[in-house]
Design a protein around this motif. Structure first.
Motif, PDB file in Angstrom:
ATOM      1  N   TYR A   1       0.935  -1.295  -0.002  1.00  0.00           N
ATOM      2  CA  TYR A   1       0.171   0.040  -0.050  1.00  0.00           C
ATOM      3  C   TYR A   1       1.087   1.208  -0.115  1.00  0.00           C
ATOM      4  O   TYR A   1       0.519   2.301  -0.789  1.00  0.00           O
TER       5      TYR A   1
ATOM      6  N   ALA B   1       5.037   2.807  -0.472  1.00  0.00           N
ATOM      7  CA  ALA B   1       6.551   2.207  -1.064  1.00  0.00           C
ATOM      8  C   ALA B   1       7.402   2.471   0.056  1.00  0.00           C
ATOM      9  O   ALA B   1       7.294   3.336   0.780  1.00  0.00           O
TER      10      ALA B   1
ATOM     11  N   ARG C   1       0.260  -9.488  -3.251  1.00  0.00           N
ATOM     12  CA  ARG C   1      -1.132  -9.237  -2.793  1.00  0.00           C
ATOM     13  C   ARG C   1      -1.748 -10.526  -2.866  1.00  0.00           C
ATOM     14  O   ARG C   1      -2.725 -10.693  -2.013  1.00  0.00           O
TER      15      ARG C   1
ATOM     16  N   PRO D   1     -11.804  -1.666   6.710  1.00  0.00           N
ATOM     17  CA  PRO D   1     -12.519  -1.148   5.692  1.00  0.00           C
ATOM     18  C   PRO D   1     -13.358  -2.188   4.972  1.00  0.00           C
ATOM     19  O   PRO D   1     -12.813  -3.371   4.393  1.00  0.00           O
TER      20      PRO D   1
ATOM     21  N   THR E   1     -11.646   2.151   2.507  1.00  0.00           N
ATOM     22  CA  THR E   1     -11.934   1.049   1.454  1.00  0.00           C
ATOM     23  C   THR E   1     -10.986   0.957   0.168  1.00  0.00           C
ATOM     24  O   THR E   1     -10.757   0.036  -0.331  1.00  0.00           O
TER      25      THR E   1
ATOM     26  N   GLU F   1      -7.870   1.408   0.352  1.00  0.00           N
ATOM     27  CA  GLU F   1      -6.787   0.529   1.227  1.00  0.00           C
ATOM     28  C   GLU F   1      -7.073  -0.884   0.896  1.00  0.00           C
ATOM     29  O   GLU F   1      -5.992  -1.542   0.457  1.00  0.00           O
ATOM     30  N   TYR F   2      -8.145  -1.299   1.208  1.00  0.00           N
ATOM     31  CA  TYR F   2      -8.572  -2.640   0.611  1.00  0.00           C
ATOM     32  C   TYR F   2      -8.415  -3.059  -0.640  1.00  0.00           C
ATOM     33  O   TYR F   2      -7.767  -3.935  -0.898  1.00  0.00           O
ATOM     34  N   LEU F   3      -8.906  -2.001  -1.487  1.00  0.00           N
ATOM     35  CA  LEU F   3      -8.751  -2.278  -2.939  1.00  0.00           C
ATOM     36  C   LEU F   3      -7.342  -2.264  -3.405  1.00  0.00           C
ATOM     37  O   LEU F   3      -6.866  -3.066  -4.123  1.00  0.00           O
ATOM     38  N   ARG F   4      -6.406  -1.448  -2.808  1.00  0.00           N
ATOM     39  CA  ARG F   4      -5.058  -1.413  -3.330  1.00  0.00           C
ATOM     40  C   ARG F   4      -4.325  -2.210  -2.728  1.00  0.00           C
ATOM     41  O   ARG F   4      -3.066  -2.270  -3.184  1.00  0.00           O
ATOM     42  N   THR F   5      -4.591  -3.230  -1.722  1.00  0.00           N
ATOM     43  CA  THR F   5      -3.906  -4.219  -1.421  1.00  0.00           C
ATOM     44  C   THR F   5      -4.424  -5.414  -1.872  1.00  0.00           C
ATOM     45  O   THR F   5      -4.072  -6.705  -1.557  1.00  0.00           O
ATOM     46  N   ALA F   6      -5.637  -5.391  -2.653  1.00  0.00           N
ATOM     47  CA  ALA F   6      -6.086  -6.717  -3.216  1.00  0.00           C
ATOM     48  C   ALA F   6      -5.455  -6.850  -4.691  1.00  0.00           C
ATOM     49  O   ALA F   6      -4.737  -5.961  -5.056  1.00  0.00           O
ATOM     50  N   PRO F   7      -5.324  -8.075  -4.953  1.00  0.00           N
ATOM     51  CA  PRO F   7      -4.560  -8.397  -6.437  1.00  0.00           C
ATOM     52  C   PRO F   7      -5.142  -7.758  -7.453  1.00  0.00           C
ATOM     53  O   PRO F   7      -5.405  -8.603  -8.335  1.00  0.00           O
ATOM     54  N   VAL F   8      -5.259  -6.656  -7.687  1.00  0.00           N
ATOM     55  CA  VAL F   8      -5.614  -6.034  -8.847  1.00  0.00           C
ATOM     56  C   VAL F   8      -4.862  -5.115  -9.188  1.00  0.00           C
ATOM     57  O   VAL F   8      -4.684  -4.210  -8.114  1.00  0.00           O
ATOM     58  N   SER F   9      -4.614  -4.482 -10.226  1.00  0.00           N
ATOM     59  CA  SER F   9      -3.607  -3.206 -10.548  1.00  0.00           C
ATOM     60  C   SER F   9      -4.436  -1.840 -10.535  1.00  0.00           C
ATOM     61  O   SER F   9      -5.695  -1.827 -10.379  1.00  0.00           O
ATOM     62  N   ASP F  10      -3.661  -0.934 -10.060  1.00  0.00           N
ATOM     63  CA  ASP F  10      -4.536   0.495  -9.980  1.00  0.00           C
ATOM     64  C   ASP F  10      -5.160   0.793 -11.041  1.00  0.00           C
ATOM     65  O   ASP F  10      -6.137   1.437 -10.983  1.00  0.00           O
TER      66      ASP F  10
ATOM     67  N   ARG G   1       1.318   5.851  -3.096  1.00  0.00           N
ATOM     68  CA  ARG G   1       2.495   4.879  -2.456  1.00  0.00           C
ATOM     69  C   ARG G   1       3.699   5.699  -1.835  1.00  0.00           C
ATOM     70  O   ARG G   1       4.113   5.546  -0.722  1.00  0.00           O
TER      71      ARG G   1
END
Lengths: 397, 263
Positions: A50, A52, A74, A85, B85, B87-96, B260
């Motif tokens: 999250y 860097a 991830r 969240p 949320t 934070e949740y999405l961006r630590t899930a295995p999907v790209s930005d 980041r």
């Protein structure tokens, strides 16, 4: 499973994580412990990708580089941020399904896995409820279920027990203990008892640095060497008794602590358990014993002293760091015994804190005072004139 | 791609699960419908004129777009950041990029739902009255959706900068407004500069023509009016919207990535 070396993260001029190195073996449960702002959350966020890192030599989770293979990392972690969240407008099982889809789980696997995980964290009965309607404790559990769903190798849990009532805390603790072995767990808390009860190993952070890293038993055992024996007895002449006690085998130092009524207090430091010899001596001399006990520093006191160590390192900075009364621990002694205690701050460096062995040493612990306005060479005596001492404090406040 | 679709589905479901989307739709459709029936009765049932007036012919059409798109962008991005949320999405295995594209598509789908009132009006008219020019109706619909998509994309860039929903909505609105007003503002600026440059360099004509032309080419209303509104489907006009949308989505992705480092 987690490998971190020389990790640093700066936010402008603030160094949130300062040259931190540690590693976690597979199946280990490790707790980050530290006061607020010690860099626990930042470290965890860096591990999850999250945030860097400003610089790091090695930063690997589940064998993948966090920066280069962020998506792979991830895939292999379950992360529960402190704020838990979750989408409030979704039902619990919808939230789980979304997480499953994000992790590429097949519909068939999902149908079996969702009830299993919900059952495990104890929210199966709430699967149809909206997340937004759940209480804090239940949301925390759903968050845990979401993190657990893809059966990740590594679980990163930021303050998993915060905001829960004591009963729920106990349940979450039990749950996390059960996860050991199946998953590698890195969790954080600023409450020592929490970390102590959940993890096998504790990493203590302060101001972005690792100040101690070791198994719980290891930490306590090592610090036990710095324990002392407390004796309170009716001895008549305290000085004579002191020199007599000093002659006992194994005794290195004897201090007279305080006199309460007709009883004198002593603190004996030395090697081995001194209680038997002291007891025998007391029986021989006919001293009326009131107390004979061994005082072992707990992890609590270690933590407290490490945290309050701030006060001695930056004297002008934090007046509020002074109030806690700390069991003095010879940190310099502990550092030589396999423990990685970085700031070598002997207790002697903290003159404003009470040190057993000096008579009448109860200084004002008024947090608003900070000690700046008082002459520290003249202690406020507690035994001779306690009332006067109180008045002094009120005036200063 | 898979990630984009998953995010898109969730975002759209999320939009319609909250009352905000329904209230926006309700109020917009109410006003839009009232305006349409008013014009229809005033023009003695001129179907084409009424449809043209409501969908692109007056400023209400653009105002609706300018107000709703930033609100959607705010709801899609900034509210998530504020709720944590993201934070949740961006630590899930999907790209930005997948997160941004998914959210953008959800916002666009919402606007497409809103503009579908055009199709409903046209359908109702062809059933119980005079059939409209369906080719034109379809191109106007396409143009409306693409223009809204552009504003959603601009809004997303603005909203990716801050975590304060109200500020994000305001910034997004101002950016969209600026984009629409740019040709007019640019023209005024050029007139001022002409005076300044005439003193310094004598002539400013070549640069002025060039800048003026460039600004004109960025005029969304002109692009909409020249093709879609006329019932013409021009590939250049499609590419115009898609290029700008891609650029803004790229900028949003980069802006999210920079978090980041910023923390």
């Amino acid at each position: 499973m987690i490998e971190v070396s020389h990790l640093t993260r700066r936010f402008g001029s603030l160094v949130a994580v300062d040259d931190v190195s540690f590693s976690l073996e597979s199946g280990e449960v490790v707790g980050f412990l530290g006061p607020n702002g010690a860099g626990k959350t930042t470290s965890m966020r860096i591990l999850t990708g999250y945030l860097a890192a400003t610089s790091a030599e090695v930063l690997k989770v589940a064998g993948y580089d966090v920066l280069r293979d962020s998506l792979q990392v991830r895939k292999h972690i379950g992360y529960l941020p402190e704020s838990v969240p979750l989408y409030k407008e979704m039902r619990v099982e919808e939230m789980m399904a979304f997480q499953g889809r994000l992790h590429g789980m097949r519909r068939k696997d999902l149908a079996g896995r969702v009830p299993e995980v919900l059952e495990r964290v104890g929210v199966l009965g709430r699967r149809r409820q909206l997340v937004g309607h759940l209480s804090r404790g239940l949301r925390q559990r759903v968050g845990l279920a979401v993190a657990l769903l893809p059966n990740p190798e590594v679980l990163i849990l930021d303050e998993p027990t915060s905001g829960l009532d004591p009963l729920q805390r106990a349940e979450v603790r039990t749950l996390i203990r059960e996860l050991a072995g199946e998953h590698t767990v890195l969790l954080s808390s600023h409450i020592l008892a929490e970390v102590e009860s959940m993890s096998d190993r504790v990493i203590i952070l302060r101001e972005g640095r690792v100040v101690a890293d070791g198994a719980r038993e290891e930490l306590i055992a090592t610090l036990g060497g710095a324990g002392h024996v407390r004796l309170e007895a009716m001895v008549g002449d305290a000085e004579a008794a002191r020199s007599l006690l000093a002659t006992l085998p194994g005794v290195e130092d004897v201090q007279i602590t305080e006199r309460v009524g007709i009883h004198d207090g002593f603190t004996l430091t030395g090697s081995g358990d001194l209680r038997e010899d002291v007891g025998a001596l007391a029986a021989q001399k006919g001293w009326a014993l009131r107390e004979l006990s061994e005082v072992r520093p707990t992890l609590e006191s270690l933590f407290a002293s490490l945290v309050v160590g701030e006060a001695s390192m930056s004297p002008a900075a934090t007046p509020q760091a002074a109030p806690a009364f700390v069991e003095p621990i010879a940190l310099d002694g502990a550092s030589g015994s396999g423990l990685d205690l970085m700031p070598e701050t002997p207790a002697a460096d903290t003159p404003s804190l009470g040190t057993p062995g000096q008579k009448d040493n109860f200084y004002s612990l008024n947090p608003f005072d900070g000690g700046g306005s008082r002459d520290l060479s003249k202690p406020v005596s507690s035994s001779e004139s306690p009332d006067e001492g109180c008045e002094d404090e009120e005036d200063e406040a | 791609m898979r990630g984009t679709f998953i995010i898109f589905r969730r975002e759209l479901a999320g939009l319609f699960a909250a009352p905000l989307a329904w209230i926006l739709l309700f109020v917009s459709l109410l006003l839009n419908g009232y305006l349409f029936s008013l014009v229809l009765s005033q023009t003695m049932g001129d179907v084409t004129a009424s449809l043209e007036f409501v969908f692109g012919g007056n400023f209400f059409f653009w105002a609706l777009m300018l107000v709703l798109s930033p609100l959607l962008a705010m709801r899609l991005l900034t509210e998530e950041a504020a709720n944590g949320t993201l934070e949740y999405l961006r630590t899930a295995p999907v790209s930005d990029a997948a997160v941004v594209t998914g959210k953008f598509l959800a916002g666009t789908a919402f606007m497409a739902t809103l503009w579908s009132s055009l199709l409903i009006y046209a359908g109702a008219l062809s059933l119980w009255g005079v059939a409209p020019d369906w080719g034109q109706v379809i191109t106007i619909y396409m143009g409306a959706v693409l223009s809204s998509a552009l504003f959603v994309a601009i809004g997303l860039v603005a909203c990716s900068i801050t975590d304060i929903p109200l500020l994000a909505a305001f910034l997004a609105f101002m950016s969209c407004l600026l984009w629409v007003m740019m040709p007019a503002l640019g023209g005024m600026l050029l007139v001022q500069m002409r005076v300044l440059f005439a003193d310094l360099f004598g002539s400013f004509e070549v640069a002025e023509a060039w800048i003026g032309g460039a600004l004109e080419r960025m005029d969304v209303r002109r692009h909409f009016g020249n093709s879609y509104f006329q019932g013409v489907l021009d590939s250049a006009e499609v590419i115009f919207f898609l290029t700008w949308i891609s650029l803004f989505l790229f900028l949003t992705t980069r802006s999210l990535e920079s978090r980041r480092w910023r923390g």
